[in-house]
Structures are given as C-alpha cells and as structure tokens.
Write a protein that holds these residues in place. Structure first.
Motif, PDB file in Angstrom:
ATOM      1  N   GLN A 280      -2.350   7.971   1.282  1.00  0.00           N
ATOM      2  CA  GLN A 280      -2.740   9.154   0.520  1.00  0.00           C
ATOM      3  C   GLN A 280      -1.737  10.257   0.847  1.00  0.00           C
ATOM      4  O   GLN A 280      -1.245  10.343   1.966  1.00  0.00           O
ATOM      5  CB  GLN A 280      -4.148   9.592   0.901  1.00  0.00           C
TER       6      GLN A 280
ATOM      7  N   ASN B 190      -0.573   7.163  -5.674  1.00  0.00           N
ATOM      8  CA  ASN B 190      -1.655   6.198  -5.809  1.00  0.00           C
ATOM      9  C   ASN B 190      -2.480   6.513  -7.044  1.00  0.00           C
ATOM     10  O   ASN B 190      -2.583   7.676  -7.458  1.00  0.00           O
ATOM     11  CB  ASN B 190      -2.578   6.259  -4.581  1.00  0.00           C
TER      12      ASN B 190
ATOM     13  N   GLY C 230      -4.403   9.738  -7.760  1.00  0.00           N
ATOM     14  CA  GLY C 230      -3.840  10.702  -6.820  1.00  0.00           C
ATOM     15  C   GLY C 230      -3.703  12.098  -7.380  1.00  0.00           C
ATOM     16  O   GLY C 230      -3.990  13.082  -6.687  1.00  0.00           O
TER      17      GLY C 230
ATOM     18  N   LEU D 117      -0.968   2.733  -9.728  1.00  0.00           N
ATOM     19  CA  LEU D 117      -0.301   4.023  -9.582  1.00  0.00           C
ATOM     20  C   LEU D 117      -0.665   4.995 -10.691  1.00  0.00           C
ATOM     21  O   LEU D 117      -1.058   4.595 -11.782  1.00  0.00           O
ATOM     22  CB  LEU D 117       1.225   3.833  -9.606  1.00  0.00           C
TER      23      LEU D 117
ATOM     24  N   ILE E 196       0.638  -2.090  -6.287  1.00  0.00           N
ATOM     25  CA  ILE E 196      -0.230  -0.935  -6.075  1.00  0.00           C
ATOM     26  C   ILE E 196      -0.554  -0.278  -7.413  1.00  0.00           C
ATOM     27  O   ILE E 196       0.356   0.030  -8.176  1.00  0.00           O
ATOM     28  CB  ILE E 196       0.490   0.107  -5.187  1.00  0.00           C
TER      29      ILE E 196
ATOM     30  N   SER F 124       0.839  -1.195   0.000  1.00  0.00           N
ATOM     31  CA  SER F 124       0.000   0.000   0.000  1.00  0.00           C
ATOM     32  C   SER F 124       0.876   1.247   0.000  1.00  0.00           C
ATOM     33  O   SER F 124       2.076   1.185   0.251  1.00  0.00           O
ATOM     34  CB  SER F 124      -0.924   0.005   1.227  1.00  0.00           C
ATOM     35  N   LEU F 125       0.219   2.345  -0.251  1.00  0.00           N
ATOM     36  CA  LEU F 125       0.848   3.664  -0.245  1.00  0.00           C
ATOM     37  C   LEU F 125      -0.201   4.590   0.338  1.00  0.00           C
ATOM     38  O   LEU F 125      -1.341   4.612  -0.121  1.00  0.00           O
ATOM     39  CB  LEU F 125       1.200   4.055  -1.682  1.00  0.00           C
TER      40      LEU F 125
END
Length: 177
Positions: A75, A139, A142, A100, A98, A72-73
């Motif tokens: 926010q 993400n 994002g 991206l 993830i 995960s990454l």
C-alpha cells in the motif's frame, strides 16, 4: 566410405547446431522472466498531499517491463512511468499478476483518468486523452483508498527531481531542471 564421412559430419554438425540453438532459446526465456527486484529503487512522491513510494520507469525497457512478474505491491507504493511527450497511452497487463489502478496524468501533471486493470488482461486500457505524459500504477482501489481524485496534481518540478535522483536529465523528457 566418403559418403559415410560426409553423413557422419553432417549429423554431428546438425546435433551441435540444434544444441546451440536450444541453449539460445532457453536463455531468452530465462531473461524474459527475470525480475529486477534486486535493483528496485523507491523514491518519495507527494501526490496532492498523499505520500507514496514509487519506482520511476523512464527508460523504454523499464516502461516495457513495468510491474510484470511481481507478486504484490505494498500500500502506498506504485510505479510512475515517464514519457518524453504527451500522447495517447494504452497500458496492458501482460504477465502482470497484481490487479492495478492505472492513472493517466497529463503533460501539466494533472490526473485526468483512472482505470481498473485485471491481471493478465491483454486487451489494454486505453486513455481517452491524447495528452498523457505520466502514468501512475497503484494497487487496485488505491486511488480511492488514498483519496487521490481526478484533478489532483503532481508538480512537474517533483518529477524532474525524481529523474535527477535516478541520474537522468529531465531535459530529455522535456521537463525543466
């Protein structure tokens, strides 16, 4: 009797060699799966008024590993890749779990392209521009969610400061101190 001793010595050597080679390959597999989570260092980056926490991947081995093997990454977190020269770039998602957004940033610090990338996609996401010096991975979605648009700028001075914080000389990356 002599043939028996040679055969026995040969078989023992063969078994020993096989064992040693097997151990070497196992170690390589473990090393390739190793995640540098324990040495992850996040730096503050203001990108056109948006506060981000980024890892800085400036060394070749860091850029090669990227966000591989991460689950995960958060926010407002990402990875900023820094290259010595502006060139065409092609990022792929080998071992990247993830989804991206890959933002391609020019040598002047301007976001010129954003591309979506799917987990494990080996086809690569090429830049259209041949003047990409920085890449910011966030993400999926994002850039839109954070309001970072094409034409947004990261001042080169900020990138130089990030490199100095990492203990790297910005001059190596053709940036001012």
């Amino acid at each position: 009797m002599i043939v028996y001793n040679y055969t026995r010595t040969f078989l023992v050597a063969l078994v020993l060699l096989n064992f040693l080679l097997g151990c070497k390959e196992n170690n390589q597999f473990i090393n390739s799966e190793k995640i540098p989570q324990n040495k992850t260092e996040l730096f503050d980056l203001n990108f056109s008024g948006v506060s981000l926490k980024v890892e800085v991947a400036a060394m070749p081995e860091e850029r090669e590993l990227g966000l591989m093997f991460r689950n995960s990454l958060k926010q407002n977190e990402g990875m900023l890749f820094v290259f010595k020269e502006g060139t065409g770039q092609r990022f792929w998602m080998k071992n990247t779990r993830i989804p991206l957004d890959i933002g391609y940033i020019s040598t002047s610090g301007i976001l010129v392209e954003v591309h979506s990338a799917k987990p494990y996609d080996l086809s690569g996401v090429p830049s259209r521009s041949q003047d990409i010096k920085f890449v910011l991975e966030l993400n999926a979605g994002g850039y839109k969610d954070l309001g970072i648009k094409i034409g947004s700028r990261i001042p080169l001075k900020i990138i130089s400061e990030l490199l100095i914080q990492r203990g790297l000389d910005p001059l190596i990356y053709n940036l001012k101190r």
